[in-house]
Design a protein around this motif. Structure first.
Motif, PDB file in Angstrom:
ATOM      1  N   ILE A   1      -6.638  -2.507   3.069  1.00  0.00           N
ATOM      2  CA  ILE A   1      -6.194  -1.447   3.903  1.00  0.00           C
ATOM      3  C   ILE A   1      -6.671  -1.364   5.408  1.00  0.00           C
ATOM      4  N   LEU A   2      -7.765  -1.917   5.752  1.00  0.00           N
ATOM      5  CA  LEU A   2      -8.379  -1.994   7.104  1.00  0.00           C
ATOM      6  C   LEU A   2      -7.176  -2.526   8.191  1.00  0.00           C
ATOM      7  N   PRO A   3      -6.575  -3.639   7.901  1.00  0.00           N
ATOM      8  CA  PRO A   3      -5.824  -4.185   9.051  1.00  0.00           C
ATOM      9  C   PRO A   3      -4.715  -3.173   9.436  1.00  0.00           C
ATOM     10  N   LEU A   4      -4.211  -3.391  10.634  1.00  0.00           N
ATOM     11  CA  LEU A   4      -3.419  -2.835  11.558  1.00  0.00           C
ATOM     12  C   LEU A   4      -1.874  -2.871  10.811  1.00  0.00           C
ATOM     13  N   GLY A   5      -1.097  -1.907  10.177  1.00  0.00           N
ATOM     14  CA  GLY A   5       0.004  -2.125   9.431  1.00  0.00           C
ATOM     15  C   GLY A   5       0.824  -0.928   9.905  1.00  0.00           C
ATOM     16  N   VAL A   6       2.105  -1.026   9.399  1.00  0.00           N
ATOM     17  CA  VAL A   6       3.006   0.219   9.619  1.00  0.00           C
ATOM     18  C   VAL A   6       2.685   1.200   8.883  1.00  0.00           C
ATOM     19  N   GLN A   7       2.106   1.229   7.640  1.00  0.00           N
ATOM     20  CA  GLN A   7       1.528   2.609   7.239  1.00  0.00           C
ATOM     21  C   GLN A   7       0.465   3.421   7.692  1.00  0.00           C
TER      22      GLN A   7
ATOM     23  N   LEU B   1      -0.199   8.854  -2.544  1.00  0.00           N
ATOM     24  CA  LEU B   1       0.205   8.997  -3.968  1.00  0.00           C
ATOM     25  C   LEU B   1       1.043   7.785  -4.163  1.00  0.00           C
ATOM     26  N   CYS B   2       1.771   6.940  -3.079  1.00  0.00           N
ATOM     27  CA  CYS B   2       2.259   5.931  -3.281  1.00  0.00           C
ATOM     28  C   CYS B   2       1.510   4.668  -3.404  1.00  0.00           C
ATOM     29  N   ASP B   3       0.325   4.856  -2.869  1.00  0.00           N
ATOM     30  CA  ASP B   3      -0.716   3.590  -3.011  1.00  0.00           C
ATOM     31  C   ASP B   3      -1.247   3.683  -4.474  1.00  0.00           C
ATOM     32  N   THR B   4      -1.218   4.861  -4.959  1.00  0.00           N
ATOM     33  CA  THR B   4      -1.735   5.031  -6.234  1.00  0.00           C
ATOM     34  C   THR B   4      -1.012   4.388  -7.372  1.00  0.00           C
ATOM     35  N   LEU B   5       0.266   5.102  -7.022  1.00  0.00           N
ATOM     36  CA  LEU B   5       1.286   4.268  -8.119  1.00  0.00           C
ATOM     37  C   LEU B   5       1.488   2.749  -7.876  1.00  0.00           C
ATOM     38  N   LEU B   6       1.330   2.228  -6.849  1.00  0.00           N
ATOM     39  CA  LEU B   6       1.277   0.781  -6.813  1.00  0.00           C
ATOM     40  C   LEU B   6       0.112  -0.036  -7.172  1.00  0.00           C
ATOM     41  N   ILE B   7      -0.991   0.607  -7.097  1.00  0.00           N
ATOM     42  CA  ILE B   7      -2.230   0.078  -7.713  1.00  0.00           C
ATOM     43  C   ILE B   7      -2.125   0.227  -9.152  1.00  0.00           C
TER      44      ILE B   7
ATOM     45  N   ALA C   1       7.097   8.443   5.064  1.00  0.00           N
ATOM     46  CA  ALA C   1       5.792   7.870   4.390  1.00  0.00           C
ATOM     47  C   ALA C   1       5.836   7.111   3.066  1.00  0.00           C
ATOM     48  N   ALA C   2       6.895   7.682   2.186  1.00  0.00           N
ATOM     49  CA  ALA C   2       7.315   6.773   1.065  1.00  0.00           C
ATOM     50  C   ALA C   2       7.621   5.636   1.426  1.00  0.00           C
ATOM     51  N   SER C   3       8.732   5.551   2.262  1.00  0.00           N
ATOM     52  CA  SER C   3       9.333   4.266   2.776  1.00  0.00           C
ATOM     53  C   SER C   3       8.378   3.098   3.192  1.00  0.00           C
ATOM     54  N   VAL C   4       7.679   3.626   4.112  1.00  0.00           N
ATOM     55  CA  VAL C   4       6.668   2.606   4.788  1.00  0.00           C
ATOM     56  C   VAL C   4       5.529   2.097   3.700  1.00  0.00           C
ATOM     57  N   SER C   5       5.348   2.860   2.543  1.00  0.00           N
ATOM     58  CA  SER C   5       4.442   2.328   1.628  1.00  0.00           C
ATOM     59  C   SER C   5       5.199   1.642   0.098  1.00  0.00           C
ATOM     60  N   LEU C   6       6.488   2.123   0.109  1.00  0.00           N
ATOM     61  CA  LEU C   6       7.117   1.409  -1.013  1.00  0.00           C
ATOM     62  C   LEU C   6       8.062   0.545  -0.684  1.00  0.00           C
ATOM     63  N   LEU C   7       8.471   0.262   0.678  1.00  0.00           N
ATOM     64  CA  LEU C   7       9.536  -0.576   1.157  1.00  0.00           C
ATOM     65  C   LEU C   7       8.776  -1.659   2.060  1.00  0.00           C
ATOM     66  N   ASN C   8       7.427  -1.766   1.954  1.00  0.00           N
ATOM     67  CA  ASN C   8       6.698  -2.671   2.755  1.00  0.00           C
ATOM     68  C   ASN C   8       6.436  -3.839   1.933  1.00  0.00           C
TER      69      ASN C   8
ATOM     70  N   PHE D   1      -9.595   3.155 -10.412  1.00  0.00           N
ATOM     71  CA  PHE D   1     -10.178   4.182  -9.735  1.00  0.00           C
ATOM     72  C   PHE D   1     -10.708   4.088  -8.321  1.00  0.00           C
ATOM     73  N   ALA D   2     -11.687   3.003  -8.086  1.00  0.00           N
ATOM     74  CA  ALA D   2     -12.143   2.560  -6.962  1.00  0.00           C
ATOM     75  C   ALA D   2     -11.178   2.263  -5.949  1.00  0.00           C
ATOM     76  N   CYS D   3     -10.227   1.503  -6.237  1.00  0.00           N
ATOM     77  CA  CYS D   3      -8.932   1.227  -5.394  1.00  0.00           C
ATOM     78  C   CYS D   3      -8.254   2.171  -5.010  1.00  0.00           C
ATOM     79  N   ILE D   4      -7.793   3.216  -5.963  1.00  0.00           N
ATOM     80  CA  ILE D   4      -7.283   4.367  -5.539  1.00  0.00           C
ATOM     81  C   ILE D   4      -8.157   5.441  -4.509  1.00  0.00           C
ATOM     82  N   LEU D   5      -9.380   5.481  -4.854  1.00  0.00           N
ATOM     83  CA  LEU D   5     -10.231   6.327  -4.181  1.00  0.00           C
ATOM     84  C   LEU D   5     -10.188   5.755  -2.732  1.00  0.00           C
ATOM     85  N   VAL D   6     -10.174   4.605  -2.464  1.00  0.00           N
ATOM     86  CA  VAL D   6     -10.264   4.058  -1.184  1.00  0.00           C
ATOM     87  C   VAL D   6      -9.153   4.384  -0.481  1.00  0.00           C
ATOM     88  N   SER D   7      -7.861   4.345  -0.861  1.00  0.00           N
ATOM     89  CA  SER D   7      -6.546   4.781  -0.276  1.00  0.00           C
ATOM     90  C   SER D   7      -6.781   6.359   0.080  1.00  0.00           C
TER      91      SER D   7
END
Length: 205
Positions: free
Chosen positions: A16-22, A48-54, A115-122, A150-156
């Motif tokens: 999640i650290l690198p510069l990105g659209v999200q 929430l979108c990151d949680t869903l993807l994870i 916000a949903a688009s840059v998360s789910l359409l990326n 849970f750890a991955c979701i917590l980071v987001s």
């Protein structure tokens, strides 16, 4: 018990650290919105979108979805179009009139949709989640897999709240709006660059 937590935490943080659209969008909204509470829709939607993807990746469902060539092509094409459009909106926004611009360009509905688009359409974010988090989760079973997820979701969640707060502080310090204006231009270039790369990926297929 600690191993899957630290593994998931460090892994998700590295992704999640690198510069990105999200990240750019969340930071911008933290800086542009007149009050922090008005940036919450973006923070919550991205989290929430990151949680869903994870969850989808850890459960293995994403491997079945992205196994289809046409689904991947549609995803890349939609992501490319959206990034071009969003880059145009960001390039033409004027932080010097934050309140009016925020209402006109980024209403509550648009914040959530963007916000949903840059998360789910990326596609890059999805591939990273599936390829790295999804693959790494295979080594865990039962409770350990739950802890890893849970750890991955917590980071987001922590990251997006923190990123928005950083944007908020930047917006307060930059009374002239010049920094945010430059940031918007750079953000748009990042989005267009990502779109061009996606287009190249689509054509090369």
């Amino acid at each position: 018990m600690l191993e899957p937590f630290f593994h998931g935490f460090i892994l998700a943080l590295g992704l999640i650290l690198p510069l990105g659209v999200q990240n750019v969008f969340v930071f911008n909204q933290g800086a542009l919105q007149p009050r922090f509470v008005q940036a919450l829709p973006v923070i919550l939607t991205a989290s929430l979108c990151d949680t869903l993807l994870i969850l989808v990746s850890v459960l293995g469902v994403s491997f079945l979805i992205l196994g289809s060539f046409w689904i991947k092509m549609i995803l890349i094409g939609a992501g490319c179009i959206f990034l071009l459009y969003m880059g145009w909106i960001t390039w033409n926004s004027k932080p010097s009139n934050v309140s009016e611009e925020s209402r006109n360009k980024f209403s509550l509905k648009k914040q959530v949709v963007f916000a949903a688009s840059v998360s789910l359409l990326n596609p890059h974010a999805i591939m990273d989640t599936v390829g790295v988090i999804g693959t790494s989760s295979i080594r865990y079973q039962g409770e350990d897999k739950v802890i890893f997820a849970f750890a991955c979701i917590l980071v987001s969640w922590l990251w997006f709240f923190g990123l928005s707060l950083m944007g908020r502080l930047t917006g307060k310090l930059d009374q002239s709006g010049n920094f945010l204006l430059v940031l918007n231009k750079l953000s748009a270039l990042v989005m267009w660059g990502a779109a061009v790369f996606l287009l190249y990926t689509l054509v090369s297929k």
